[in-house]
Design an enzyme around this catalytic site. Sequence first.
Site, PDB file in Angstrom:
ATOM      1  N   SER A   1       0.988  -1.087  -0.131  1.00  0.00           N
ATOM      2  CA  SER A   1      -0.056   0.092  -0.023  1.00  0.00           C
ATOM      3  C   SER A   1       0.920   1.263  -0.040  1.00  0.00           C
ATOM      4  O   SER A   1       2.084   1.197  -0.786  1.00  0.00           O
ATOM      5  CB  SER A   1      -0.962   0.230   1.231  1.00  0.00           C
ATOM      6  OG  SER A   1      -1.714   1.267   1.140  1.00  0.00           O
TER       7      SER A   1
ATOM      8  N   TYR B   1      -4.553   7.469  -6.714  1.00  0.00           N
ATOM      9  CA  TYR B   1      -3.486   6.795  -5.873  1.00  0.00           C
ATOM     10  C   TYR B   1      -4.116   6.497  -4.605  1.00  0.00           C
ATOM     11  O   TYR B   1      -3.711   5.415  -4.020  1.00  0.00           O
ATOM     12  CB  TYR B   1      -2.036   7.566  -6.034  1.00  0.00           C
ATOM     13  CG  TYR B   1      -1.061   6.876  -5.566  1.00  0.00           C
ATOM     14  CD1 TYR B   1      -0.510   5.665  -6.093  1.00  0.00           C
ATOM     15  CD2 TYR B   1      -0.653   7.168  -4.092  1.00  0.00           C
ATOM     16  CE1 TYR B   1       0.854   5.007  -5.643  1.00  0.00           C
ATOM     17  CE2 TYR B   1       0.659   6.651  -3.761  1.00  0.00           C
ATOM     18  CZ  TYR B   1       1.221   5.253  -4.432  1.00  0.00           C
ATOM     19  OH  TYR B   1       2.294   4.711  -3.768  1.00  0.00           O
TER      20      TYR B   1
ATOM     21  N   LYS C   1      -4.778   2.850  -3.002  1.00  0.00           N
ATOM     22  CA  LYS C   1      -4.000   2.313  -1.633  1.00  0.00           C
ATOM     23  C   LYS C   1      -4.803   2.021  -0.424  1.00  0.00           C
ATOM     24  O   LYS C   1      -4.605   1.302   0.410  1.00  0.00           O
ATOM     25  CB  LYS C   1      -2.681   3.136  -1.419  1.00  0.00           C
ATOM     26  CG  LYS C   1      -1.840   3.196  -2.698  1.00  0.00           C
ATOM     27  CD  LYS C   1      -1.267   1.843  -3.024  1.00  0.00           C
ATOM     28  CE  LYS C   1      -0.068   1.722  -4.001  1.00  0.00           C
ATOM     29  NZ  LYS C   1       0.383   0.519  -4.343  1.00  0.00           N
TER      30      LYS C   1
END
Length: 252
Positions: free
Chosen positions: A145, A159, A163
């Site tokens: 992550s 993004y 994650k």
Amino acid sequence: MADPKPLAGKVILMTGAAQGIGATISNYIAARGASLSLADVQKEKLDAEAQYLAQTYPDIRVFTWSLDVTDPKAVEEWVIESKAKFGRIDGCVNNAGILGDGSQITDMSFDNWSRVINVNLTGVFNCLKVQLRAIEDGGSIVNMSSCAGIYGLHILPAYSASKHGVIGLSKVAAAEHAHRGIRVNAVCPGLVEGGMLKDVQKELPGLTTNDLQVLFKELVPIGEIAAMVGYLLGNESKFITRTVLSVDGGFS
């Protein structure tokens, strides 16, 4: 005295292995005795990395596979072929990921959103779906992550969201397969010196390295990430699962 090769005899699969964090992790775990099945979309870089590992650590075996993690059939073929070649799978590192374009939510294109989610989150799902069936009881899976998956990075919404999703998916996988002794954990690096730093600077050209160091307090030594992943893959961490481990100098 500590075992110098605590991963000897283990077979580890890893995506995103051609450069950056992936290459550093593969080197770290190869040095500790693990044989490797390495996958990446960058075939030439991947083959060069595999050649280096095979020459440096002649007591291990290295297998490479050109792979797009967004293709579920390709992922399944890679995992099946890896198990056929080595006879077992003891651990997996799902590291493939992209940064995407830097923009705010209101300015982000749907194509950019979809591309990042497909690689970073759906790609991990595609891998887990097959790996969880193929891995040995007592095996370990590490999903990469990011510290952005904990606090959210305001200039990278896709993004950050992807994650965050990797963390949730990791916790669910750990709960579903605890009865087999399979451990699943998420590792959250801070900003690491290397490929991702260059990506951030490319997407956000107004930020210098010094600016980023102020923003993130300090850049994380890439070897720290590899050491954490290696620990989670080994027998010393058998009581650690469904956990989110930050390696970011305390930033998050």
